[in-house]
Scaffold this active site. Structure first.
Site, short mmCIF file in Angstrom:
data_model
loop_
_atom_site.label_atom_id
_atom_site.label_comp_id
_atom_site.label_asym_id
_atom_site.label_seq_id
_atom_site.Cartn_x
_atom_site.Cartn_y
_atom_site.Cartn_z
N ASP A 6 0.83 -1.20 0.00
CA ASP A 6 0.00 0.00 0.00
C ASP A 6 0.87 1.26 0.00
O ASP A 6 1.89 1.32 0.68
CB ASP A 6 -0.88 -0.03 1.26
CG ASP A 6 -1.80 1.15 1.32
OD1 ASP A 6 -1.55 2.06 2.13
OD2 ASP A 6 -2.78 1.18 0.56
N GLU A 45 0.67 -0.60 -5.13
CA GLU A 45 -0.39 0.40 -5.25
C GLU A 45 0.29 1.73 -5.48
O GLU A 45 0.69 2.42 -4.54
CB GLU A 45 -1.24 0.45 -3.98
CG GLU A 45 -2.48 1.31 -4.13
CD GLU A 45 -2.71 2.32 -3.01
OE1 GLU A 45 -1.83 2.45 -2.15
OE2 GLU A 45 -3.77 2.96 -3.02
#
Lengths: 399, 267, 561
Positions: free
Chosen positions: C208, C250
């Site tokens: 992330d 991401e």
């Protein structure tokens, strides 16, 4: 078609049988009436012509014109339904062959022009003779912005002034218009304008457009308040288009362009009108009326307006396709009654003013106003697919 | 309990305390007598009301059924004679937009009319059968109609407020008033406050205090609006004064030479 | 010996169908109103039936839940509301049994301010190793070039800490201090956490917020070379000890800026293609293929062992960061007329409400998702057309409980409805009474069945996950036509022609397929033979919002009908 020969030559077309010409004068002031009658005397020196006027006049005051009384009418800057109803009634009563309706400022028309109008309807097959005025620049803007492009795109007619106040009508045209007027009167809208071009096109009648040249004073509405007159005129046209939807949603061929015989105007030496107040209204409207516009206009148009709202006065240009789509979307919203019709047309006014500002900018940069208006009309024609598809499938999820 | 006490009394050897016990019995007797009486009163009231309630329900049910029948008949009948088309042909485009056809509207109105009638008849039957006691205030019927009237007022007021707000917004924008949105909000709240005051007055609630409070509120809003209009429309007023002067000049003279500001003509 | 998980093919992610779900939102087994692992365990059959091959679990670690689990207080445990570590292991085993891989989050850019590391760091003296786990500064003028990401809530990337008497750096919420990746100890801890889960058998890790790992003054603090070095370290560690695992990056960047995250096949295996997603919606609304073809033209080639991750919606807002200003304005006007639908720089609505719950549009968008080059990632609930609740704060509107049936609490939980972690969607159009799995399972024409069949169809053809993409450019701008081609390696090709009508009206299109003259197209859904391709333009007509998948079979091998 181009100007006809001022001399009263009977063309190859046949003359309408029986009767004479009935000239119906609108309600006007005594001075205007005098000028009009004098003009008529000059235009028709020889043959007798029946003149009807709502003002009281003795029958023989202007030989060789024969004057009869017409029903009383309110002074109006445009021909209303009531006028057409009384025209047909009078023609019927006096067994006229054709009708010439003249507005308050007809005293300013050249006699040859009046004659040409008369001849056009006296000879078949023309049913409707419409004058093409030569107005000063920046005059008749509502007509240039909305009335002319809509009529041209939807009814395939090149008539430059659909709401002309001087008209020549054949008997059957008058009958048809009187029928339309009757319908309006039943709805208590006797003072609303009628749309002769639309009626004639739907009925398949012949329309003839004649240059009447000359700058002339156009009758102005009594209170030139854009906020009341524009909704009235636009609303009336929108309703008429709505009623004739089955007709204009077919493929139509536009008649070829007329050769403009008018002398190209000398570049206007007047300073360009100030567009700041118009822009101010537009920007004010953008911040206040955006919610109403977003009910009517799709995202691409809203984006275009957003860009315009941040443009400075010098670069303010509304693209023609954007204006065409805006008018079409308002036409559709008028039909669907998305919001109250009065509110809808009131919300159109700032957009119209934005178009006027853009038009002034364009003409100030040297482009001929007529060519810009032709470009606008061409944009309306190009977007006809847009309005037909949205009319038939009014979905919210669109570009 | 009285019996127990009587037994107790009789069994008591102490005669000197008899008068005390005699007072007690009467107090107890009074208490139970009072309780009995009130119980009797309430029960009899309920009993007297019961037929009224039944009458009310019956009237309502009967008239609802009647209304359903009549509305169905009307709907079918009007559809048969093509009432909608007849209406649109003669009246043409009327500028109102009901979301349903006139036939459906008429049917619906007739149904609810009958329900209302049943309600009224039921309530007055309830009133009639409910004889004496003054626990409830004067009859229910006028108050119910008041409530209905108040509800209608509220709805109408809200609709009018919204319509007026939008009209004012558009009008003010077209007149280039800077406070357009403010004005429109003000008008909307003005009408809503007025409606609220009318509703409360109609329901006879609050009386003078409510009237006074609303009066003050109303006056405040009107004052603010006046200020806004005054401040925002200085230009408007000066423009309209100028143009009036021009017009009176124009009518007598020939068309004036066009100045730069005049050369736009919309018509 | 490298530790295997469950996948046997090193490139399993190229054929995967990934399903993104939040444990909290999926199924509740113990009646506390919060979804948990045993509940998820009970629903794995549904996912297997749907055709999902990889489950992506949003963060389920212990957390104060101020950012829906992305603020982590302990990397190596499970949030007690969702169950225990054993429950997770059971789910992992059950998924592997059903041939499904499991992907979890590795949120290494930041932790919660409740993490023991941060609690120690703020008490530790300045300069000490404990302190240096995070990024501190005496002034908040450092790293001026970095933009603020949560523009709606944060005014600065620095926040003053009273205890530590210094500013700490955070790219996201102020309660999520960024870890200091210039500190080798941090990298060690991260690897430790990573190994913990990979040892357990987790197949994939989603990194992330990976562009923001390292900060340098005078830069935008995104995509720095040092960040890539960190990722390479992680990847090397994984490759050394584990087999057939996946790192998914991401990185919400332009395609050219995402390319470095693949390295030379030595960084991340997969990365989300963020800019494509809003352009799909724009193309649909504008009825013009240009936004899509334009962004795909800007998409660089990636190493052979790498893959794009494609998605239509996810747990965040439909981000409009990677579009131009005009495009952003258009998207706001077109898709979120109500300002309540906007958050940060995006639109927080689900797939179905975005397209006005029009079944054809949903199918069209899904067809693009399943046929474009990359691995499709489905967001939970979109397979039944779930709606959202724009009145919930932040991005919670798209994170409502999964609607299983029309029973109480949509079958998500047996608890008192007031106890649910978020209210169920219950409006007349998207409410759980209408939109739920049970109803759609029994309705053969439902969106759920359609999605299931399409996923099954996609799995029959490897070309979708592994093939190349080339656009055809017919004159009709409303038609998106492209060819997917895969060289099987034995001389034969698997070729599929996909044609999609982005318009709400029927459209004709004339395609130039002269390079495939002689091929016999067969429509894939119904195995319907189409006229053979010739030198002349191939004319097709498409219904509103419809799409065609045509397998171009060699002429002599065409079906005989």
């Amino acid at each position: 078609m181009a100007t006809t020969d001022p001399a009263s030559e009977i063309t190859a077309a046949s003359v309408r049988p029986g009767g004479e010409l009935l000239v119906l004068l609108a309600a006007m002031t005594p001075e205007q009436l005098e000028r009009a009658l004098a003009n008529l005397t000059t235009s028709f020196p020889a043959e007798g012509v029946l003149v009807a006027s709502p003002s009281a006049l003795p029958a023989d005051s202007h030989p060789p014109l024969r004057i009869v009384a017409a029903p009383a009418a309110n002074a109006s800057w445009t021909l209303t339904a009531a006028d057409f109803a009384s025209a047909h009634q009078l023609a019927d009563k006096n067994k006229a062959a054709a009708i010439l309706m003249l507005g308050p400022e007809s005293g300013g028309l050249a006699p040859s022009a009046i004659r040409a109008l008369a001849n056009a309807v006296l000879t078949a097959p023309t049913d409707l003779a419409v004058p093409c005025y030569e107005l000063p620049p920046h005059a008749g803007l509502v007509n240039s912005a909305i009335l002319y492009p809509l009529t041209r795109a939807l009814f395939a007619s090149r008539v430059r002034f659909p709401l002309a106040v001087d008209l020549g009508l054949s008997l059957r045209m008058a009958e048809r218009l009187s029928g339309a007027a009757h319908r309006l009167t039943m709805l208590n809208q006797g003072e609303a304008p009628l749309w002769p071009i639309n009626e004639a096109t739907v009925a398949g009648f012949t329309i003839d457009q004649l240059d009447v040249g000359l700058l002339r004073a156009q009758p102005q509405p009594a209170g030139p308040d854009l906020s009341t007159i524009l909704p009235l005129v636009a609303g009336s046209l929108f309703s008429d288009i709505d009623a004739k939807a089955a007709f204009w949603q077919r493929f139509r061929v536009l008649p070829p362009a007329r050769n403009l015989l008018s002398i190209p105007e000398a570049a206007s030496t007047d300073a360009a009108p100030d567009i700041a107040p118009m822009l101010q209204t537009f920007r004010l409207a953008y911040s206040n009326l955006y919610e109403i516009w977003s009910l009517v206009l799709p995202p691409t148009s809203l984006l275009g307006l957003k860009r315009l709202s941040t443009t400075g006065a010098a670069d303010f240009l509304m693209p023609e396709p954007l204006w065409a789509r805006i008018v079409f979307d308002f036409l559709l919203a008028h039909r669907l009654r998305i919001i109250n019709r009065g509110h809808l047309l009131g919300a159109l006014i700032p957009l119209y003013l934005a178009w006027v500002a853009s038009h002034i900018n364009i003409t100030a940069s040297g482009i001929d106003p007529e060519s810009h208006i032709e470009a606008v009309a061409a944009a309306f024609e190009a977007e006809k697919t847009y309005i037909v598809s949205r009319w038939r499938w009014p979905d919210r999820f669109n570009p | 309990m009285q019996n127990m006490l009587a037994v107790l009394l009789q069994s008591s050897p102490n005669q000197s305390s008899q008068p005390l016990y005699a007072d007690n019995t009467s107090i107890w007797a009074h208490m139970s007598g009072a309780l009995h009486q009130s119980l009797y009163r309430v029960l009899s009231l309920l009993i007297s009301i019961l037929p009224g309630i039944l009458a009310f329900l019956l009237a309502l049910a009967v008239f609802t059924l009647f209304g359903m029948g009549v509305s169905a008949l009307l709907r079918r009948g009007l559809a048969l004679i093509r009432f909608d088309e007849h209406l649109s042909r003669t009246r043409g485009n009327i500028d109102w937009a009901p979301s349903t056809s006139p036939t459906a509207l008429i049917a619906r109105v007739s149904f609810w009319g009958f329900v209302l009638l049943g309600l009224i008849i039921g309530v007055s039957a309830f009133d009639a059968s409910y004889a004496t006691a003054t626990m409830l205030p004067s009859s229910l019927l006028p108050y119910l109609t008041r409530i209905v009237g108040a509800a209608l007022l509220l709805i109408a007021g809200t609709l009018v407020a919204r319509f007026l707000a939008r009209s004012v917004l558009i009008g003010a924008v077209n007149e280039q008033l800077q406070y357009a949105r403010f004005l429109s909000l003000g008008i909307k709240w003005l009408v809503l406050v007025l409606t609220a005051a009318m509703v409360l007055d109609h329901l006879q609630m609050g009386g003078n205090v409510v009237a006074l409070a609303f009066g003050i509120l109303f006056g405040g809003i009107v004052l603010t609006l006046a200020l806004a209009v005054g401040l925002g429309s200085r230009d408007l007023v000066s423009r309209s004064l100028e143009s009036r002067g021009e017009h009176s000049g124009e009518r007598s003279a020939t068309p004036p030479t066009a100045g730069p500001g005049d050369s736009i003509r919309h018509f | 010996m490298k530790k295997l998980a469950s996948a046997t093919d090193p490139l399993w992610y190229k054929d995967a169908i990934i399903y993104e779900l939040h444990v909290r939102a999926f199924a509740d087994s113990n009646g506390d109103g919060i979804g948990d692992f045993p509940g998820l365990l009970s629903r794995l059959d549904y996912l297997q039936d749907l055709g999902v091959t990889c489950i992506w679990l949003l963060p389920f670690f212990p957390s104060p839940q101020r950012d829906d689990g992305y603020d982590i207080a302990n990397y190596v445990d499970v949030n007690p509301s969702y169950g225990t570590l054993d429950d997770f292991k059971r789910v992992l085993a059950a998924a592997h049994e059903r041939n499904m891989q499991v992907m979890i989050e590795l949120v290494i850019n930041h932790t919660s301010d409740q993490h023991p590391w941060f609690k120690a760091a703020r008490l530790a003296p300045a300069g000490s190793p404990t302190r240096q786990m995070y990024v501190w500064s005496t002034t908040n003028q450092l790293f001026e070039g970095a933009r603020i990401i949560f523009t709606d809530t944060e005014k600065s990337n620095w926040t003053w800490d009273e205890t530590a008497k210094a500013y700490y750096w955070h790219r996201f919420f102020s309660h999520q201090p960024d870890l200091n990746f210039d500190n080798p100890a941090v990298i060690e801890e991260v690897l430790k956490a990573m190994r913990f889960w990979l040892d357990m058998g987790v197949d994939a890790l989603r990194m992330d917020a990976i562009p923001y790992l390292v900060e340098r003054d005078g830069t935008s603090c995104e995509n720095l070379p040092e960040t890539h070095a960190v990722i390479k370290t992680i990847r090397t560690a994984i490759d050394a000890e584990y087999a057939n695992r996946l790192i998914l990056a991401e990185a919400n960047q332009w395609p050219a800026d995402v390319r470095p995250y693949f390295g030379n096949g030595d960084e991340c295996h997969m990365a989300f293609h963020f800019p494509l997603m809003p352009r799909i919606y724009m193309a649909l609304r504008q009825e013009d293929r240009l936004p899509i073809t334009d962004i795909m033209a800007q998409t660089p080639a990636i190493p052979d062992n790498c893959q794009w991750g494609l998605f239509l919606r996810n747990h965040d807002e439909l981000t409009l960061e990677m579009v131009t200003d005009d495009e952003r304005d258009y998207m706001y006007i077109a898709y979120s007329a109500d300002p309540r639908m906007r958050v940060n720089v995006g639109i927080r609505r689900r797939l179905a409400p975005l397209v006005d719950n029009n079944r054809r549009r949903i199918e069209l968008l899904n067809s693009l998702l399943l046929s474009f080059p990359g691995t499709p990632i489905l967001y939970y609930g979109d397979e039944i057309g779930m709606g959202d609740n724009i009145y919930l704060g932040d991005r919670n509107g798209v994170r409502t409980p999964m609607q299983w049936s029309s029973d109480r609490n949509a079958g998500f939980s047996r608890c008192d409805p007031a106890r649910l972690y978020l209210p169920i969607v219950m409006d007349p159009i998207y409410g759980y009474q209408t939109i739920n799995v049970e109803a759609q399972l029994s309705d053969q024409s439902s969106l759920l069945h359609w999605t299931r069949n399409m996923i099954a169809l996609r799995k029959l053809f490897r070309v979708f996950g592994r093939g190349s993409l080339s656009f055809l450019n017919p004159a009709n701008q409303k038609i998106l036509a492209y060819l997917r081609d895969l060289d099987r390696g034995d001389g034969t090709h698997e070729t599929v022609l996909c044609v999609a009508n982005l318009s709400r009206f029927a459209q004709p299109v004339s395609l130039d397929l002269s390079s495939h003259t002689g091929a016999a197209p067969v429509e894939m859904l119904g195995y319907v033979p189409f006229p053979a391709i010739t030198e002349a333009p191939y004319v097709l007509t498409l219904a509103p919002y419809s799409f065609l998948w045509l397998e171009l079979q060699p002429a002599h091998a065409g079906p005989e009908f």
